[in-house]
Design a protein around this motif. Structure first.
Motif, PDB file in Angstrom:
ATOM      1  N   UNK A   7       0.834  -1.205   0.000  1.00  0.00           N
ATOM      2  CA  UNK A   7       0.000   0.000   0.000  1.00  0.00           C
ATOM      3  C   UNK A   7       0.869   1.255   0.000  1.00  0.00           C
ATOM      4  N   UNK A   8       1.940   1.236   0.759  1.00  0.00           N
ATOM      5  CA  UNK A   8       2.840   2.387   0.809  1.00  0.00           C
ATOM      6  C   UNK A   8       3.506   2.618  -0.547  1.00  0.00           C
ATOM      7  N   UNK A   9       3.952   1.551  -1.181  1.00  0.00           N
ATOM      8  CA  UNK A   9       4.583   1.663  -2.494  1.00  0.00           C
ATOM      9  C   UNK A   9       3.594   2.213  -3.525  1.00  0.00           C
ATOM     10  N   UNK A  10       2.359   1.724  -3.505  1.00  0.00           N
ATOM     11  CA  UNK A  10       1.338   2.219  -4.427  1.00  0.00           C
ATOM     12  C   UNK A  10       1.081   3.695  -4.179  1.00  0.00           C
ATOM     13  N   UNK A  11       1.001   4.085  -2.928  1.00  0.00           N
ATOM     14  CA  UNK A  11       0.802   5.496  -2.576  1.00  0.00           C
ATOM     15  C   UNK A  11       1.933   6.358  -3.142  1.00  0.00           C
ATOM     16  N   UNK A  12       3.172   5.939  -2.921  1.00  0.00           N
ATOM     17  CA  UNK A  12       4.331   6.704  -3.392  1.00  0.00           C
ATOM     18  C   UNK A  12       4.351   6.767  -4.932  1.00  0.00           C
ATOM     19  N   UNK A  13       4.020   5.665  -5.585  1.00  0.00           N
ATOM     20  CA  UNK A  13       3.986   5.656  -7.048  1.00  0.00           C
ATOM     21  C   UNK A  13       2.950   6.636  -7.583  1.00  0.00           C
ATOM     22  N   UNK A  14       1.789   6.701  -6.948  1.00  0.00           N
ATOM     23  CA  UNK A  14       0.753   7.625  -7.409  1.00  0.00           C
ATOM     24  C   UNK A  14       1.148   9.074  -7.163  1.00  0.00           C
TER      25      UNK A  14
END
Length: 73
Positions: A7-14
């Motif tokens: 979830x953190x990685x997806x957040x940072x990517x967005x």
């Protein structure tokens, strides 16, 4: 822990995707289409990675919330 990390990685990517989109729009306005196209290439790749991570586990609302939060941030 793996779910929260994803979830953190997806957040940072967005967040990165949205930031690059803003930079691309500014470069288009400044009449620098080559740089804008290169940033658009990176932006698209980041978007595909983020979406594929969410779609892989589409039944998990935490990943969907991370994706939407990254857009909103």
């Amino acid at each position: 822990m793996n779910l929260l990390f994803s979830a953190f990685i997806i957040f940072i990517l967005r967040v990165a995707d949205q930031s690059l989109g803003t930079m691309r729009a500014l470069l288009v306005a400044r009449n620098k289409p080559i740089y804008a196209a290169l940033i658009g290439l990176v932006e698209s790749a980041i978007w595909i990675i983020a979406v594929s991570q969410v779609i892989k586990d589409i039944d998990d609302p935490v990943l969907i919330i991370a994706y939407a939060s990254g857009f909103a941030a």
